[in-house]
Design a protein around this motif. Structure first.
Motif, PDB file in Angstrom:
ATOM      1  N   ILE A 141     -12.411   0.026   3.180  1.00  0.00           N
ATOM      2  CA  ILE A 141     -13.484  -0.894   2.788  1.00  0.00           C
ATOM      3  C   ILE A 141     -13.370  -1.302   1.313  1.00  0.00           C
ATOM      4  N   GLN A 142     -12.946  -0.349   0.481  1.00  0.00           N
ATOM      5  CA  GLN A 142     -12.851  -0.654  -0.953  1.00  0.00           C
ATOM      6  C   GLN A 142     -11.711  -1.637  -1.226  1.00  0.00           C
ATOM      7  N   HIS A 143     -10.689  -1.625  -0.384  1.00  0.00           N
ATOM      8  CA  HIS A 143      -9.613  -2.613  -0.562  1.00  0.00           C
ATOM      9  C   HIS A 143     -10.076  -3.979  -0.057  1.00  0.00           C
ATOM     10  N   ILE A 170      -0.864  -1.340   4.210  1.00  0.00           N
ATOM     11  CA  ILE A 170      -2.213  -1.092   3.661  1.00  0.00           C
ATOM     12  C   ILE A 170      -3.139  -0.830   4.849  1.00  0.00           C
ATOM     13  N   SER A 171      -3.901   0.261   4.794  1.00  0.00           N
ATOM     14  CA  SER A 171      -4.716   0.626   5.963  1.00  0.00           C
ATOM     15  C   SER A 171      -5.940  -0.266   6.133  1.00  0.00           C
ATOM     16  N   GLY A 172      -6.459  -0.792   4.999  1.00  0.00           N
ATOM     17  CA  GLY A 172      -7.634  -1.667   5.092  1.00  0.00           C
ATOM     18  C   GLY A 172      -8.928  -0.910   4.852  1.00  0.00           C
ATOM     19  N   ILE A 202       0.786  -6.388   7.921  1.00  0.00           N
ATOM     20  CA  ILE A 202       1.958  -5.737   8.518  1.00  0.00           C
ATOM     21  C   ILE A 202       1.699  -4.239   8.419  1.00  0.00           C
ATOM     22  N   ASN A 203       1.581  -3.593   9.564  1.00  0.00           N
ATOM     23  CA  ASN A 203       1.272  -2.161   9.562  1.00  0.00           C
ATOM     24  C   ASN A 203       1.822  -1.556  10.850  1.00  0.00           C
ATOM     25  N   LYS A 204       2.354  -0.343  10.736  1.00  0.00           N
ATOM     26  CA  LYS A 204       2.934   0.216  11.963  1.00  0.00           C
ATOM     27  C   LYS A 204       1.894   0.892  12.850  1.00  0.00           C
ATOM     28  N   ALA A 233      -1.462  -4.708  -5.036  1.00  0.00           N
ATOM     29  CA  ALA A 233      -1.345  -3.372  -4.459  1.00  0.00           C
ATOM     30  C   ALA A 233      -2.707  -2.807  -4.095  1.00  0.00           C
ATOM     31  N   SER A 234      -2.669  -1.821  -3.221  1.00  0.00           N
ATOM     32  CA  SER A 234      -3.875  -1.042  -2.938  1.00  0.00           C
ATOM     33  C   SER A 234      -3.975   0.062  -3.979  1.00  0.00           C
ATOM     34  N   ARG A 235      -5.137   0.682  -4.044  1.00  0.00           N
ATOM     35  CA  ARG A 235      -5.259   1.801  -4.981  1.00  0.00           C
ATOM     36  C   ARG A 235      -4.385   2.959  -4.520  1.00  0.00           C
ATOM     37  N   GLY A 236      -4.212   3.064  -3.211  1.00  0.00           N
ATOM     38  CA  GLY A 236      -3.339   4.119  -2.686  1.00  0.00           C
ATOM     39  C   GLY A 236      -1.959   4.040  -3.316  1.00  0.00           C
ATOM     40  N   GLN A 269     -12.372  -3.063  -4.750  1.00  0.00           N
ATOM     41  CA  GLN A 269     -13.685  -2.849  -5.367  1.00  0.00           C
ATOM     42  C   GLN A 269     -13.577  -2.477  -6.838  1.00  0.00           C
ATOM     43  N   THR A 270     -12.613  -1.610  -7.145  1.00  0.00           N
ATOM     44  CA  THR A 270     -12.446  -1.183  -8.536  1.00  0.00           C
ATOM     45  C   THR A 270     -11.201  -1.808  -9.157  1.00  0.00           C
ATOM     46  N   GLY A 271     -10.686  -2.831  -8.488  1.00  0.00           N
ATOM     47  CA  GLY A 271      -9.532  -3.556  -9.032  1.00  0.00           C
ATOM     48  C   GLY A 271      -9.873  -5.030  -9.110  1.00  0.00           C
ATOM     49  N   LEU A 308      -2.074  -4.046 -10.929  1.00  0.00           N
ATOM     50  CA  LEU A 308      -1.869  -4.762  -9.658  1.00  0.00           C
ATOM     51  C   LEU A 308      -2.948  -4.426  -8.627  1.00  0.00           C
ATOM     52  N   GLN A 309      -3.809  -3.470  -8.957  1.00  0.00           N
ATOM     53  CA  GLN A 309      -4.772  -3.005  -7.937  1.00  0.00           C
ATOM     54  C   GLN A 309      -5.785  -4.071  -7.544  1.00  0.00           C
ATOM     55  N   ILE A 310      -5.931  -4.217  -6.238  1.00  0.00           N
ATOM     56  CA  ILE A 310      -6.891  -5.171  -5.680  1.00  0.00           C
ATOM     57  C   ILE A 310      -7.976  -4.375  -4.964  1.00  0.00           C
ATOM     58  N   GLY A 312       0.823  -1.198   0.000  1.00  0.00           N
ATOM     59  CA  GLY A 312       0.000   0.000   0.000  1.00  0.00           C
ATOM     60  C   GLY A 312       0.857   1.248   0.000  1.00  0.00           C
ATOM     61  N   ARG A 313       0.210   2.363   0.333  1.00  0.00           N
ATOM     62  CA  ARG A 313       0.927   3.633   0.351  1.00  0.00           C
ATOM     63  C   ARG A 313       2.106   3.590   1.317  1.00  0.00           C
ATOM     64  N   GLY A 314       2.003   2.702   2.321  1.00  0.00           N
ATOM     65  CA  GLY A 314       3.100   2.556   3.284  1.00  0.00           C
ATOM     66  C   GLY A 314       4.398   2.075   2.666  1.00  0.00           C
TER      67      GLY A 314
HETATM   68  P1  FAD Z   1      -3.427   4.512   3.256  1.00  0.00           P
HETATM   69  O1  FAD Z   1      -4.840   4.498   3.630  1.00  0.00           O
HETATM   70  O2  FAD Z   1      -2.717   5.809   3.174  1.00  0.00           O
HETATM   71  O3  FAD Z   1      -2.679   3.531   4.262  1.00  0.00           O
HETATM   72  C1  FAD Z   1      -1.298   3.371   4.304  1.00  0.00           C
HETATM   73  C2  FAD Z   1      -1.022   2.501   5.505  1.00  0.00           C
HETATM   74  O4  FAD Z   1       0.365   2.207   5.561  1.00  0.00           O
HETATM   75  C3  FAD Z   1      -1.371   3.151   6.861  1.00  0.00           C
HETATM   76  O5  FAD Z   1      -2.235   2.286   7.576  1.00  0.00           O
HETATM   77  C4  FAD Z   1      -0.040   3.302   7.585  1.00  0.00           C
HETATM   78  O6  FAD Z   1      -0.145   3.064   8.967  1.00  0.00           O
HETATM   79  C5  FAD Z   1       0.781   2.196   6.918  1.00  0.00           C
HETATM   80  N1  FAD Z   1       2.225   2.441   6.910  1.00  0.00           N
HETATM   81  C6  FAD Z   1       2.885   3.575   6.537  1.00  0.00           C
HETATM   82  N2  FAD Z   1       4.220   3.363   6.590  1.00  0.00           N
HETATM   83  C7  FAD Z   1       4.404   2.082   7.004  1.00  0.00           C
HETATM   84  C8  FAD Z   1       5.540   1.288   7.244  1.00  0.00           C
HETATM   85  N3  FAD Z   1       6.780   1.752   7.039  1.00  0.00           N
HETATM   86  N4  FAD Z   1       5.380   0.024   7.671  1.00  0.00           N
HETATM   87  C9  FAD Z   1       4.117  -0.482   7.895  1.00  0.00           C
HETATM   88  N5  FAD Z   1       2.992   0.232   7.680  1.00  0.00           N
HETATM   89  C10 FAD Z   1       3.122   1.489   7.221  1.00  0.00           C
HETATM   90  N6  FAD Z   1      -8.655   1.141  -2.747  1.00  0.00           N
HETATM   91  C11 FAD Z   1      -8.145  -0.081  -3.064  1.00  0.00           C
HETATM   92  O7  FAD Z   1      -7.153  -0.515  -2.477  1.00  0.00           O
HETATM   93  N7  FAD Z   1      -8.730  -0.806  -4.050  1.00  0.00           N
HETATM   94  C12 FAD Z   1      -9.824  -0.400  -4.720  1.00  0.00           C
HETATM   95  O8  FAD Z   1     -10.295  -1.116  -5.608  1.00  0.00           O
HETATM   96  C13 FAD Z   1     -10.389   0.865  -4.392  1.00  0.00           C
HETATM   97  N8  FAD Z   1     -11.487   1.318  -5.012  1.00  0.00           N
HETATM   98  C14 FAD Z   1     -12.032   2.517  -4.617  1.00  0.00           C
HETATM   99  C15 FAD Z   1     -13.220   2.957  -5.187  1.00  0.00           C
HETATM  100  C16 FAD Z   1     -13.796   4.134  -4.774  1.00  0.00           C
HETATM  101  C17 FAD Z   1     -15.093   4.574  -5.395  1.00  0.00           C
HETATM  102  C18 FAD Z   1     -13.169   4.913  -3.787  1.00  0.00           C
HETATM  103  C19 FAD Z   1     -13.778   6.202  -3.324  1.00  0.00           C
HETATM  104  C20 FAD Z   1     -11.986   4.511  -3.218  1.00  0.00           C
HETATM  105  C21 FAD Z   1     -11.387   3.319  -3.634  1.00  0.00           C
HETATM  106  N9  FAD Z   1     -10.194   2.866  -3.090  1.00  0.00           N
HETATM  107  C22 FAD Z   1      -9.725   1.629  -3.388  1.00  0.00           C
HETATM  108  C23 FAD Z   1      -9.371   3.750  -2.222  1.00  0.00           C
HETATM  109  C24 FAD Z   1      -9.519   3.442  -0.756  1.00  0.00           C
HETATM  110  O9  FAD Z   1     -10.613   4.165  -0.220  1.00  0.00           O
HETATM  111  C25 FAD Z   1      -8.241   3.853   0.022  1.00  0.00           C
HETATM  112  O10 FAD Z   1      -7.985   5.208  -0.231  1.00  0.00           O
HETATM  113  C26 FAD Z   1      -7.010   3.059  -0.371  1.00  0.00           C
HETATM  114  O11 FAD Z   1      -7.275   1.671  -0.301  1.00  0.00           O
HETATM  115  C27 FAD Z   1      -5.881   3.393   0.600  1.00  0.00           C
HETATM  116  O12 FAD Z   1      -4.729   2.750   0.215  1.00  0.00           O
HETATM  117  P2  FAD Z   1      -3.621   2.391   1.290  1.00  0.00           P
HETATM  118  O13 FAD Z   1      -4.197   1.523   2.341  1.00  0.00           O
HETATM  119  O14 FAD Z   1      -2.453   1.875   0.529  1.00  0.00           O
HETATM  120  O15 FAD Z   1      -3.204   3.818   1.836  1.00  0.00           O
END
Ligand code: FAD
Length: 321
Positions: A272-274, A268-270, A287-289, A235-238, A253-255, A249-251, A210-212
């Motif tokens: 709902i869409q992921h 990955i934060s988790g 694995i998340n900090k 991957a997450s969408r983030g 709702q929209t992947g 690689l996106q997993i 994920g974005r992490g």
């Molecule tokens: P973030 O929410 O930013 O989370 C990053 C996480 O990384 C945080 O929990 C943080 O604690 C952790 N982190 C940071 N650094 C570290 C480190 N060094 N070690 C360990 N942990 C760390 N998202 C999807 O994934 N798939 C979809 O299909 C999808 N479809 C969507 C459809 C719609 C209509 C909408 C509105 C959104 C959609 N999203 C989708 C986006 C979704 O809402 C989230 O924004 C997205 O999943 C967030 O991605 P993320 O968890 O990678 O990022």
């Protein structure tokens, strides 16, 4: 004895795993039924037909035509309709893939037949066949029966266990001539994104970032871990939005919707869409900090820590095995 058609799906000349799962699914619909594989293409189909037999098909019909070189719903639709007219099957089963999602509703609607899409389980209850499928992005499951004479089913990859491959199995392989005409869609060329290794939608192990993960380079240890486990990177969408990796690689709702045996979510934060794309994985490791991250609510095992420390530790330990 009922006939159950299983539409084989190939990628780069090889059958996709979900085809073998579809054969097992057909046997769940009627264990005494005859499973008839159907293959469409314009080249050699014998080796794929044999594979379908090794995985449980009783016989296979191969349809070759220049207009079946690449998939179009018009071309494949005509070919499969011709087989349906000949064989009068009780059910038509295929993978819940991009092709399965496109083709089955078109044929089912022509025949005014019922369709169960994305089935994750099939049980026989008395004289009824009960199909289970996820709803509300995987938050609940519904059970359905079909009342039309023909049943169409697409099965979610990695949910119904395929039979073991048995090269001693034999079955008739026949070819069928079908006039495939009036194709309005012509595929000139297929340019596939080069993706090495295991196909994400069929992978038994997925290491997702994920974005992490913070950068494109941050995905390297995840790739190493996935390679060691014989899996694929997701991957997450983030992460995709941040351009750390490709949208393929996106997993979520929209992947892609995946159900591997093991899903390792890193940074990955988790959202709902992921979760909609991975929460039905058999074992989830997060694995998340952030100990409050929502991903821990669906995880079977949670590691609160920095992924850049935890993932290399996992790699080191796995290398010792
Ligand atoms: P973030 O929410 O930013 O989370 C990053 C996480 O990384 C945080 O929990 C943080 O604690 C952790 N982190 C940071 N650094 C570290 C480190 N060094 N070690 C360990 N942990 C760390 N998202 C999807 O994934 N798939 C979809 O299909 C999808 N479809 C969507 C459809 C719609 C209509 C909408 C509105 C959104 C959609 N999203 C989708 C986006 C979704 O809402 C989230 O924004 C997205 O999943 C967030 O991605 P993320 O968890 O990678 O990022």
């Amino acid at each position: 004895m009922s006939k159950l058609l299983v539409i084989g799906e190939t990628r780069d000349g090889s059958l996709r795993n979900v085809t073998f799962e579809a054969i097992a699914a057909a046997k769940k619909i009627d264990s005494d039924g005859e499973v008839v594989g159907v293959l469409c293409g314009n080249g050699e189909l014998e080796s794929q037909a044999n594979e379908m037999v090794y995985y449980g098909a009783d016989r296979v019909i191969a349809i070759k035509h220049d207009n079946l070189k690449t998939y179009t719903s018009e071309g494949f639709g005509q070919a499969i309709m011709a087989v349906i007219n000949d064989e009068s099957p009780a059910a038509i089963v295929m993978g819940h893939t991009a092709i399965g999602k496109d083709l089955t509703p078109k044929i089912a609607s022509k025949l005014e037949a019922g369709l169960i899409s994305d089935a994750t389980d099939i049980e026989v209850d008395g004289d009824k066949v009960v199909f289970t499928r996820p709803i509300y992005s995987g938050k609940a499951f519904e059970k359905k029966i079909i009342t039309s004479d023909i049943t169409f089913v697409t099965v979610r990859p990695n949910n119904i266990t395929a039979f073991d491959r048995d090269e001693s199995r034999t079955g008739e392989i026949s070819s069928k001539d079908v006039e495939v005409t009036d194709i309005r869609t012509v595929i000139k060329d297929v340019i596939r994104k080069v993706s090495e290794g295991v196909d994400l939608s069929e992978a038994k192990v997925i290491v997702a970032g994920g974005r992490g993960v913070k950068s494109e380079d941050g995905f390297k240890p995840l790739q190493e871990l996935a390679d060691l486990l014989g899996g694929a990177v997701g991957a997450s969408r983030g992460a995709c939005d941040a351009e750390y990796c490709d949208y393929s690689l996106q997993i979520g709702q929209t992947g892609k919707v995946v159900t591997p045996d093991l899903y390792i979510a890193c940074g990955i934060s988790g959202a709902i869409q992921h979760l909609a794309g991975m929460s039905n994985s058999k074992v989830i490791v997060a694995i998340n900090k952030d100990p409050e991250a929502n991903i821990f609510n669906v995880a079977d095992y949670g590691i609160v820590g920095d992924l850049f420390e935890v993932v290399p530790m996992l790699i080191e330990e796995i290398k010792k095995i």
